[in-house]
Design a protein around this motif. Structure first.
Motif, PDB file in Angstrom:
ATOM      1  N   UNK A 490       0.914  -1.089   0.177  1.00  0.00           N
ATOM      2  CA  UNK A 490       0.080   0.009   0.067  1.00  0.00           C
ATOM      3  C   UNK A 490       0.908   1.340   0.080  1.00  0.00           C
ATOM      4  N   UNK A 491       1.858   1.243   0.679  1.00  0.00           N
ATOM      5  CA  UNK A 491       2.931   2.269   0.851  1.00  0.00           C
ATOM      6  C   UNK A 491       3.604   2.473  -0.475  1.00  0.00           C
ATOM      7  N   UNK A 492       3.578   1.677  -1.196  1.00  0.00           N
ATOM      8  CA  UNK A 492       4.275   1.693  -2.726  1.00  0.00           C
ATOM      9  C   UNK A 492       3.040   1.767  -3.635  1.00  0.00           C
ATOM     10  N   UNK A 493       1.823   2.265  -3.235  1.00  0.00           N
ATOM     11  CA  UNK A 493       0.869   2.530  -4.364  1.00  0.00           C
ATOM     12  C   UNK A 493       0.249   1.320  -5.015  1.00  0.00           C
ATOM     13  N   UNK A 494       0.023   0.314  -4.267  1.00  0.00           N
ATOM     14  CA  UNK A 494      -0.757  -0.973  -4.503  1.00  0.00           C
ATOM     15  C   UNK A 494      -1.612  -1.064  -3.701  1.00  0.00           C
ATOM     16  N   UNK A 495      -3.053  -0.931  -4.071  1.00  0.00           N
ATOM     17  CA  UNK A 495      -4.051  -1.659  -3.212  1.00  0.00           C
ATOM     18  C   UNK A 495      -4.454  -2.898  -3.548  1.00  0.00           C
ATOM     19  N   UNK A 544      10.430  -4.330  -5.113  1.00  0.00           N
ATOM     20  CA  UNK A 544       9.214  -4.133  -5.764  1.00  0.00           C
ATOM     21  C   UNK A 544       9.336  -2.857  -6.502  1.00  0.00           C
ATOM     22  N   UNK A 545       9.796  -1.783  -5.958  1.00  0.00           N
ATOM     23  CA  UNK A 545      10.127  -0.501  -6.852  1.00  0.00           C
ATOM     24  C   UNK A 545      11.209  -0.863  -7.805  1.00  0.00           C
ATOM     25  N   UNK A 546      12.249  -1.404  -7.721  1.00  0.00           N
ATOM     26  CA  UNK A 546      12.908  -1.569  -8.893  1.00  0.00           C
ATOM     27  C   UNK A 546      12.170  -2.555  -9.870  1.00  0.00           C
TER      28      UNK A 546
END
Ligand code: ADP
Ligand code: MG
Length: 604
Positions: A490-495, A544-546
Motif C-alpha cells: 500500500x505504501x508503494x501505491x498498490x491497493x 518491488x520498486x525496482x
C-alpha cells in the motif's frame, strides 16, 4: 572422556534430528502415515506455522489398541518384515522411526480407532514415554496431535524460522502431496482458517487448479511417457509461465516427493531454447517404476532416492516433457530471441516530451545539493538494496574509457547535447568531455527509481485507482506472501484486497503503472518477494520498486523522437546518481576526448 554407550534418550534425540528438522517434517511423516493407512481424507491443522501445534486427522485403517504404544517405539513398523522387503518397498514409511522421533522432541497425543475394533484409544506421550492411555469413542481413523515442537530442545528451537516461513514449508509440502494423490481429499488449516483444499475426485487437473489457480493451470499441458516398466506423467507449464528459480519443479518417484537435482535438470533440459537463461520451468512430474528399480533407503527423511538406471529415467522424463511442450507449441513457431526487440510503433510511446517537461520538478531535484549533502533517504535505500560496489559510479565499464588524470566528478553529469539514437537502444550525446552512450532503458529506470523513492520518502508512492479492479489468482504459497505484504505494498501505491480462494482484487497501482499489464506485474512482484531468508522491509520495498521501474522504463528497441531523447537526458542529469540503474548496472559509457585523440593517433 572415557568411551560410553549413550543413554537411550540421547540416542533418540540424535535420531530425531535426522527425521524432524522443522514443523514441515512432522507434517510430512504424519501425512505419509495417513496415506500408508489407506486414508481417503487427510486434514492438517497448524498453529503458529506448526511450532505450537500440528494435528493430522485421517480416515485410514487406524491402529489396534494393543499396538498404539508400540507404534511409538523405535524401529516399530507394520510395513516391513525382513531385510528382503527393503528391496520391494511399496509404502511411504518403512523405517519405523518417525513416531518415535517426533515423540522424542514434542508432546504427542494419538487418538485412533482400528477399523475392526469398536472403541478407540487415546494415548498421550511426553518425552517419548506414554503418560496416559484410555479408551474413547471415535470413527475409524487416526488423529495425531503434536504440540510444542522442540520446546525441550533449545538448540533446535533456535533454528526455527518465522511462523510465515514455517507455514510456507508446510503449504509447499501439502500441496505437493495433494498433486501426487489426487484421489485423496486434502485440507489444510492455519490458525483455524482453511487455506487449501483438494476435492479428492482423482482428477489431477482439478488439483492443479486448487494449487496454482485456474489461470496458471490453464497454461499447463499434460505430460505422458512410457518406457519398459517405467511410466511418467504430470503437467508442464508452457514456457510463457516461467519462474525465477527451480522451486516450482515438483517431482515424485513412486508417490514420494523427491529432491533429485538430476531429474530436475531433465525437466529444465526439456525446455532448452524455450526459456530465457536464468528462468526456470514450472512442472509437476510423477515417475512410477518397479520398487526394485529404485532405492529409497538413502536418507532418513527419504527425500533422496537412487535409481538403478538413472540415465533411463532422466531421458524418459526429458523426452516426455519435451514432447508435451512441442506438441502444444507446434502451430505457432516461436522466435523468442527476436520478439522482444521488435521496435514499438511510435504512437505507443510512454510519455510525450511535453508531459515530461510540464511535470513538476521532482522532490529529488528540490533537495539541497550543497557540498556536504546529508545522507539522503534514497542513498540509505541503495545501501540496503544494491550490492556494495554499485554505490559509487559504475567504474569497471567506463573507468577504462575515462581520461587518465581527470578527476571523476563523483556523480553529477555535465550538460549533454543529444546527437541521435543508436540501434534503437542507445542515446548518443555530446558533453564537454567527449561522447556519451546512454542506455535508454537503464537511464529511464534510474529516473523512475529516483522519482518513486522521492515519493516514498514523503509518504507513499503516488497511486491511481483502476477503473475496474483487476482480479489475480495466485498459487497458494504466493497468495499467503501477497496477503502478508499487502500493507507494505500500500505504501508503494498498490491497493490489493484478498478476495478469498487465493484470489485478490487489485484496486490501485502506482500512477506510473496505470497502463501496465497489472496481473503480470503482480505475479512478478510476488516472485520478487519470495525469499528463504528474513529480509529487511526496506530491501523488500526496494525490490518491488525496482520491478516497477524495470517494467515501466522504455525498452531497448524502441525508436525515440529527438524531443523524447532530450527530455530523457534532462531528467537523467537531474538524478542524484545518474550513472547507474537501480540494479547497479551502468546507464552510460563515456568516451573521453583525450581517449579519442589517442585512438586516432593525434596524441604523442
Ligand atoms: P513407519 O511409517 O516407517 O512404519 P512410523 O513411526 O511412522 O513408522 O509409524 C509406526 C507405525 O505406526 C506404522 O508402521 C503404522 O503401523 C502405525 N501408524 C502410524 N500412523 C498411522 C496412521 N495414521 N494410521 C494407521 N497406522 C499408523
Ligand atoms: Mg511413517
Amino acid at each position: 572422556m572415557p568411551i560410553r554407550i549413550l543413554p537411550d534418550e540421547v540416542v533418540a534425540r540424535i535420531a530425531a534430528g535426522e527425521v524432524v528438522e522443522r514443523p514441515a517434517s512432522v507434517v510430512k511423516e504424519l501425512v505419509e502415515n495417513a496415506i500408508d493407512a489407506g486414508a481417503s481424507e487427510i486434514r492438517v491443522e497448524c498453529l503458529e506455522g506448526g511450532k505450537r501445534l500440528i494435528r493430522v486427522t485421517d480416515n485410514g485403517s487406524g491402529i489396534r489398541s494393543d499396538e498404539v504404544a508400540l507404534a511409538f517405539a523405535h524401529h516399530a513398523t507394520s510395513k516391513l518384515r525382513s531385510a528382503d522387503d527393503l528391496a520391494e518397498i511399496r509404502t511411504l514409511g518403512f523405517r519405523g522411526e518417525a513416531l518415535a522421533s517426533i515423540a522424542a522432541v514434542a508432546q504427542v497425543t494419538c487418538l485412533t480407532r482400528h477399523v475392526e475394533e469398536n472403541l478407540g484409544t487415546l494415548v498421550r506421550l511426553e518425552q517419548g514415554h506414554v503418560v496416559s492411555e484410555s479408551r474413547v469413542g471415535r470413527a475409524p481413523g487416526t488423529t495425531m496431535t503434536v504440540e510444542h515442537l522442540f520446546a525441550a530442545v533449545p538448540a533446535r528451537l533456535k533454528f526455527l524460522k518465522t511462523t510465515q516461513t514455517e507455514r510456507g514449508h508446510i503449504d509447499a509440502l501439502l500441496t505437493r502431496y495433494a498433486l501426487a494423490y489426487p484421489h485423496i481429499r486434502f485440507a489444510l488449516l492455519h490458525e483455524g482458517k482453511l487455506v487449501f483444499q483438494s476435492s479428492g475426485n482423482g482428477n489431477l487437473r482439478d488439483v492443479l487448479v486448487a494449487v496454482y489457480g485456474a489461470e496458471m493451470a490453464a497454461n499447463m499441458v499434460p505430460v505422458e511417457g512410457e518406457h519398459d516398466a517405467m511410466r511418467v506423467w504430470g503437467f508442464a507449464a508452457l514456457p510463457s509461465l516461467d519462474h525465477a528459480n527451480r522451486s516450482k519443479i515438483t517431482l515424485f518417484v513412486n508417490g514420494r516427493p523427491v529432491q533429485d537435482a538430476k531429474l530436475g535438470y531433465a525437466v529444465i533440459q526439456a525446455y532448452h531454447t524455450l526459456l530465457m537463461t536464468g528462468r526456470y520451468p514450472i512442472a509437476v512430474i510423477m515417475v512410477q517404476l518397479p520398487p526394485s528399480e529404485v532405492d529409497v533407503n538413502v536418507h532418513p527423511a527419504k527425500a533422496e532416492v537412487r535409481f538403478r538406471d538413472p540415465d533411463a529415467v532422466f531421458s524418459l522424463v526429458q523426452r516426455a516433457v519435451r514432447k508435451a511442450l512441442l506438441d502444444h507449441l507446434q502451430p505457432t513457431p516461436i522466435h523468442l530471441s527476436t520478439s522482444s526487440r521488435i521496435p514499438q510503433p511510435p504512437e505507443e510511446r510512454i510519455e510525450s516530451a511535453e508531459q515530461r517537461t510540464a511535470a513538476p520538478a521532482s522532490p529529488a531535484q528540490a533537495l539541497p545539493t550543497a557540498q556536504q549533502p546529508p545522507l539522503r533517504g534514497s542513498e540509505a535505500w541503495e545501501q540496503v538494496g544494491i550490492p556494495k560496489q554499485t554505490q559509487r559510479p559504475p567504474e569497471p565499464t567506463h573507468d577504462a574509457l575515462r581520461l587518465p588524470g581527470v578527476r571523476a566528478e563523483v556523480n553529477a553529469l555535465p550538460a549533454l547535447r543529444v546527437l541521435g539514437q543508436l540501434a534503437q537502444t542507445y542515446i548518443l550525446a555530446e558533453g564537454p568531455e567527449g561522447l556519451y552512450l546512454i542506455d535508454q532503458h537503464a537511464a529511464h529506470e534510474r529516473i523512475l527509481w529516483e522519482r518513486l523513492l522521492a515519493q516514498r520518502e514523503l509518504g507513499a508512492v503516488e497511486s491511481q485507482a483502476l477503473l475496474d479492479p483487476v482480479v489475480v489468482t495466485l498459487p497458494m504459497e504466493s497468495a499467503a506472501l501477497l496477503e502478508e505484504n499487502a500493507p507494505m505494498l500500500r505504501d508503494l501505491g498498490f491497493e490489493v484486497e484478498p478476495f478469498g480462494n487465493n484470489t485478490f482484487l487489485v484496486r490501485s497501482v502506482p500512477a506510473i503503472m496505470i497502463q501496465d499489464d497489472i496481473s503480470a506485474a503482480v505475479r512478478e512482484i510476488v516472485a520478487d518477494l519470495e525469499s528463504n531468508e528474513p529480509v529487511l522491509r526496506r530491501e523488500l520495498e526496494a525490490r518491488v520498486l525496482r520491478r516497477v521501474c524495470k517494467r515501466m522504463a522504455i525498452k531497448a528497441g524502441r525508436v525515440l523522437s529527438f524531443a523524447e531523447m532530450q527530455a530523457l537526458v534532462r531528467d537523467l542529469e537531474a538524478c542524484e546518481s545518474p550513472r547507474t540503474c537501480p540494479h547497479g548496472r551502468p546507464t552510460m559509457i563515456h568516451l573521453g576526448l583525450t581517449q579519442l585523440e589517442k585512438a586516432f593517433g593525434r596524441l604523442g
